[in-house]
Scaffold this motif. Sequence first.
Motif, PDB file in Angstrom:
ATOM      1  N   UNK A  15       0.848  -1.207   0.000  1.00  0.00           N
ATOM      2  CA  UNK A  15       0.000   0.000   0.000  1.00  0.00           C
ATOM      3  C   UNK A  15       0.870   1.238   0.000  1.00  0.00           C
ATOM      4  N   UNK A  16       1.899   1.209   0.811  1.00  0.00           N
ATOM      5  CA  UNK A  16       2.810   2.367   0.830  1.00  0.00           C
ATOM      6  C   UNK A  16       3.466   2.587  -0.547  1.00  0.00           C
ATOM      7  N   UNK A  17       3.799   1.492  -1.182  1.00  0.00           N
ATOM      8  CA  UNK A  17       4.412   1.621  -2.516  1.00  0.00           C
ATOM      9  C   UNK A  17       3.473   2.311  -3.498  1.00  0.00           C
ATOM     10  N   UNK A  18       2.214   1.916  -3.463  1.00  0.00           N
ATOM     11  CA  UNK A  18       1.233   2.524  -4.395  1.00  0.00           C
ATOM     12  C   UNK A  18       0.990   3.984  -4.041  1.00  0.00           C
ATOM     13  N   UNK A  19       1.001   4.265  -2.705  1.00  0.00           N
ATOM     14  CA  UNK A  19       0.805   5.670  -2.307  1.00  0.00           C
ATOM     15  C   UNK A  19       1.957   6.523  -2.825  1.00  0.00           C
ATOM     16  N   UNK A  21       3.875   5.867  -5.331  1.00  0.00           N
ATOM     17  CA  UNK A  21       3.765   5.963  -6.807  1.00  0.00           C
ATOM     18  C   UNK A  21       2.724   6.980  -7.198  1.00  0.00           C
ATOM     19  N   UNK A  22       1.614   7.046  -6.503  1.00  0.00           N
ATOM     20  CA  UNK A  22       0.535   8.017  -6.813  1.00  0.00           C
ATOM     21  C   UNK A  22       1.016   9.438  -6.610  1.00  0.00           C
ATOM     22  N   UNK A  23       1.756   9.605  -5.484  1.00  0.00           N
ATOM     23  CA  UNK A  23       2.272  10.966  -5.232  1.00  0.00           C
ATOM     24  C   UNK A  23       3.210  11.390  -6.349  1.00  0.00           C
ATOM     25  N   UNK A  24       4.079  10.481  -6.811  1.00  0.00           N
ATOM     26  CA  UNK A  24       5.020  10.824  -7.904  1.00  0.00           C
ATOM     27  C   UNK A  24       4.293  11.165  -9.191  1.00  0.00           C
ATOM     28  N   UNK A  25       3.278  10.336  -9.490  1.00  0.00           N
ATOM     29  CA  UNK A  25       2.513  10.600 -10.726  1.00  0.00           C
ATOM     30  C   UNK A  25       1.824  11.938 -10.612  1.00  0.00           C
ATOM     31  N   UNK A  26       1.288  12.225  -9.420  1.00  0.00           N
ATOM     32  CA  UNK A  26       0.602  13.509  -9.229  1.00  0.00           C
ATOM     33  C   UNK A  26       1.556  14.659  -9.426  1.00  0.00           C
ATOM     34  N   UNK A  27       2.759  14.519  -8.854  1.00  0.00           N
ATOM     35  CA  UNK A  27       3.745  15.593  -9.051  1.00  0.00           C
ATOM     36  C   UNK A  27       4.087  15.763 -10.537  1.00  0.00           C
ATOM     37  N   UNK A  28       4.238  14.607 -11.211  1.00  0.00           N
ATOM     38  CA  UNK A  28       4.568  14.688 -12.651  1.00  0.00           C
ATOM     39  C   UNK A  28       3.451  15.372 -13.416  1.00  0.00           C
ATOM     40  N   UNK A  29       2.218  15.010 -13.074  1.00  0.00           N
ATOM     41  CA  UNK A  29       1.071  15.643 -13.759  1.00  0.00           C
ATOM     42  C   UNK A  29       1.045  17.131 -13.486  1.00  0.00           C
ATOM     43  N   UNK A  30       1.312  17.497 -12.215  1.00  0.00           N
ATOM     44  CA  UNK A  30       1.324  18.919 -11.860  1.00  0.00           C
ATOM     45  C   UNK A  30       2.407  19.651 -12.653  1.00  0.00           C
ATOM     46  N   UNK A  31       3.557  19.009 -12.765  1.00  0.00           N
ATOM     47  CA  UNK A  31       4.651  19.652 -13.536  1.00  0.00           C
ATOM     48  C   UNK A  31       4.238  19.829 -14.994  1.00  0.00           C
ATOM     49  N   UNK A  32       3.636  18.793 -15.583  1.00  0.00           N
ATOM     50  CA  UNK A  32       3.213  18.880 -17.003  1.00  0.00           C
ATOM     51  C   UNK A  32       2.166  19.965 -17.166  1.00  0.00           C
TER      52      UNK A  32
END
Length: 905
Positions: A15-19, A21-32
């Motif tokens: 669960x921590x791994x997915x959390x 990963x979600x935070x990283x994807x969110x940051x990437x989306x925010x950057x894009x």
Amino acid sequence: MQFSQISLTPNSLSSLHYVGLGIGVSLLVLIIIYWVISQQINERRRIERTLQQQTERERLVNQIAQQIRRSLDLDKVLATTVAEVKQFLQVDRVLIYRIWEDGTGSTVTETVSPQYTAILGQTFPEEVFPKEYHHAYTLGKTRTIKDIRQFDVEPCLAEFLQQFAVQAKLVVPILQERLEPEDNHSTQLLQKPQYIPSGTSRPYLWGLLIAHQCSQPRQWHPWEVELMQQLSTQVAIAIQQSELYEQLQHLNIDLENRVQQRTQELAYSNTLLQAEVIERQQTEVALRHTNQTLQSLINASPRAIFTVDLDNYIKVWNPAAEHIFGWTESELLNQLNPILPDNLEEYRAIKQSVMAGITPPSLEIRRPRKDGTLIEIVFSAAPLRDDREIINGIVVVVADITEQKRQAEQVRLLQSVVVNSNDAVLITEAEPIDPPGPRILYVNKAFTETTGYSLEEVVGKTPRILQGPKTDRAVLDRVRIALSQWQPVTAELINYRKNGSEFWVEFSIVPVADRGGYYTHWIAVQRDITERKQIEKALRWSEERYRSLIENALDIVTILEGDGTIQYISPSVEKVLGYSPSSLVGENFFQLIHSEDFVTACYRITNATEEPDVALPIEFTCHHKDGSWRTLEAISQRFTNGSDFAQIIVNSRDITERKRLVELRTALEHEKALGILKARFFSMASHEFRTPLSTALAAAQILENSPQTWQDTEKRSRNLLRIQDAVKNMVQLLDDILTINRAEAGRLEFNPQWLDLEKFCRNFIDEVCLGDASNHILEFRCEGPWQIVYFDQKSLRSILGNILSNAIKYSPKNTRVKCFLRFDQFGATIQVADQGIGIPLSDQKQLFEPFNRGRNVRNIPGTGLGLVVVKKCVDLHQGKITVSSEINQGTTVTILFPHINPVQA
């Protein structure tokens, strides 16, 4: 302190791994998203800047367009344009360059920064902007130069721009449409063809709109080029608008002038009409109160007067009407009007005006008399009123103007002749003849143009104002005597213009009398003959000069009739032929010509043309008075001399001595050529005979001095073969020399016989192949219908032998030699082509001269006689030989034999 123990199970780790990963994807989306928004913001800012630039450009274009619409002052519009462009583009100089009709150009408007040189008003020659560049700019070409030092800028242009400190340049054309009228006839009817709005148009280059960057090189943006193009279009509109306004002003002025002129004409016509109406009204009043007086006037009037009622029946017919039209009063009284019937359109219109109480103007028409002849009349009509002022009839007054019209037409024609005559016409009073002389009443336009005086300056003066120091008094006395006797006179003398210059005139003076025979005027017609006098003087001088040249020239100039009779012969004939000119005039020129030259000389001289450029010289022998003969060279030319019979001019020159010198020179050159030929012959003969003799002698000495060689069959045969070859070469050389010698002496034997030429050629080529030690490939080909020919076999063998021998001798081993035989309707053609060393072009001119060989033969043996022999043998057959050759490519020899029948042979 106690710590709780936390245990992480695998599920919690996942669960921590997915959390994470979600935070990283969110940051990437925010950057894009941030990057996209930044790009959109930048793009929007760029678009806003672009829109702002576009808005500024449109504002500038609209501002200039509004300026054009508000003002017709072209200079102001152009000045505003260059100032706005300079400010908007932030350049150092903006100018408008005007191109003139002669190719030059000048700066008509300019705005420039203070630190740079102004070029306003300077004119540049055509070389600055040559006409060959105009066409591309006419098609809308623009030119941008970001740096004048760039490679594609012409050096001359760069050097020219450096004079004005230009680093970068932007040029756009200013185009105009030139109207070309379609209807030439309508164009000629207008006084100002340039104002014609109709016709085809084509663009032409009016000038250039130019921006200069002087401080530094500059990269020009497309929007800047587009802006300049839009502004050049607006400038073109302003120019066209200014030109149209100028044309409109001219048209308005012209229209105002025409309206003013028409108004004046109408006012004048109205004045005349009013005067005529008043006169008619006064006449009507007088007619009503003086009936008896009117009747008397009608009867006594020289004009035809008659009255008609409203039904057009004659009521009054005076004697003048009877005289003019031929009908008596009794014949027409109470009869329908035959002069002006109701169906006559002109009369019907006048009658309507009269019935309306309007007195119409006079009218000229042509009407018949009783006998049917037509006469010209002018008639006027007026209403007849009863006591109650009611119109009950019409009175018509008619005048016969037939004679008047004829005289007026005659006067008009005479006046037109006088006014438009190229001769000066002068009319004076008849008297006094003695000083101060009759006064001038009239001069025509030709007189004023000739003398420089105006009509006002000479009217009232006497013709003596034209006289001066060189005016011949004797001629004037003769004229005065003729005038005193009222006789016409013609004379020539010198008159003087108003500016004092003199001129020759030929004048005729005739008296003019009135009907009573009393002389009232003098009419003088004079013509300026100054040019004729100058031509006469020049002709006299030319005649004297050419007569002097002819009489003192060494050449004999003779003028002959068509049959050879001498009309004139120059004095030089006595020096050349011993005859005096007077003794030959009237004699026949051809009797002096030698009988051998008689026919040719007579034909060439009598058939001479009138074109001196095509006259060809002819030589003939003429008889000298002392009995000797002289050779003359002559050129003849036919001329008419203004008469119906043509004459011939013969220009002869004695060339006896020249002919003798030419003959001596020719003989000397011939002897010299023979000497050279003999020297070359002896040199060649000594060499060509020495070589085979040396070979034969050496072989004989070997056989004589070496018994072993004699015993050796192979060596003995080889040496004997050398002796045989040497003897054959000497025999062939002697045969060639004898053949040439016999041909030159005309004793070369020619014994033709019927021959199968194809078979002969094949057999001969086989013989040559057998004797060829260099293994050449000889090809033979025959075309055309087979024929037998009437040839000399010995000469033909000599021809083929020499040609094939040369082809083999001058070609490398194992190369191909082609022999081609063709029969056609004209004869037989033999062609031999090799792949040898070829013949230099400089040597081809002497191919058929004895002992001449090409410079490239090196050590290849030969005599230079082979082609000479071939040429002599071909000439015996009336054939033709041609040689074409290229160095190291080969040589082709072509021989054409015409058909020979036994009779020709």
